[in-house]
Scaffold this motif. Structure first.
Motif: not given
Length: 254
Positions: A213, A217, A239, A242
């Motif tokens: 994450q 960011h 992504r 995740l």
């Protein structure tokens, strides 16, 4: 004290080394050992995988710049690491880069320094060296790789981080060499205990959601560092990672 002495003496390096005579040297390795967080041949790994290979471009690990005293134009050589071999001529062009015995004798206590090419012959160029024929150290040991770098989800660029079928096939010869590489290269060449790498990997795994994450960011955001890659493909892979973690956690609870 030295700075004050220089000021009082009106010392100006540029007066001794005019701009047109300022020289530099860029040094990087062509033969690198890579540790990947994932294993392209197994989804169940606590070690990741090792992969040794040659690169035409420079990697950041071991990348070094040498400037002549008084050099005041670092922007002249400030280029992305993967483009250096396209911008600057190689020091070996027009003749082979050779190891110099005098360099080794001057570095009795710094064995790794002895692998550098003979830098007295050429400057304002890119010296890419490998260890195919390194000089023997005082202990009679040679080194297979000059740099050791990692490819994990914390890497700024995500190239070769997530395993693919192409990666597994490209590195297939290393599949059967994993145990030997862990036992004979990592500590011998770099003084790093394999167990420490495996412990670090476990810490990454335990905190992977937070790390991914944070990386997501930072990709191309306000905290992005100049000079590092910024790609939509990296964000896409983060992504995907995740989502994979979420699916694994979900399946483990059922």
């Amino acid at each position: 004290a030295l700075g004050e002495t220089a000021r009082l003496a009106n010392y100006n390096p540029s007066n001794l080394f005019p701009r047109q005579q300022q020289e530099f040297l860029i040094i990087c390795s062509k033969k690198n050992l890579e540790w990947g967080y994932f294993n392209p041949w197994s989804n169940h790994t606590k070690r990741g995988h090792l992969y040794g290979h040659y690169t035409e471009s420079c990697v950041t690990a071991g990348l070094s710049y040498a400037y002549q005293v008084g050099f005041d134009s670092p922007d002249r050589v400030n280029r992305p690491h993967h483009k250096l071999n396209r911008v600057f001529r190689g020091c070996s062009e027009g003749g082979s880069v050779q190891y110099h015995s005098d360099t080794h004798r001057m570095a009795k206590n710094t064995t790794h320094f002895a692998i550098l090419p003979d830098m007295r012959r050429t400057t304002n160029c890119l010296a890419q060296f490998d260890l195919q024929q390194p000089p023997s150290s005082s202990s009679g040991q040679n080194y297979a790789y000059a740099t050791f770098r990692s490819r994990t989800p914390t890497s700024n660029g995500m190239a070769n981080v997530l395993p693919t079928q192409e990666m597994a096939q490209e590195r297939i010869q290393w599949k059967s060499q994993q145990s030997q590489a862990w036992d004979t290269i990592v500590e011998h060449d770099f003084g790093v205990l394999p167990q420490d790498i495996w412990k670090m990997r476990q810490r990454l795994e335990d905190n992977m959601v937070m790390l991914v994450q944070d990386s997501l960011h930072g990709q191309c955001g306000t905290t992005h560092k100049a000079g590092f890659s910024c790609k939509d493909s990296s964000k896409k892979q983060l992504r995907e990672l995740l989502l994979r973690i979420h699916e694994e956690e979900t399946s483990s609870t059922h």
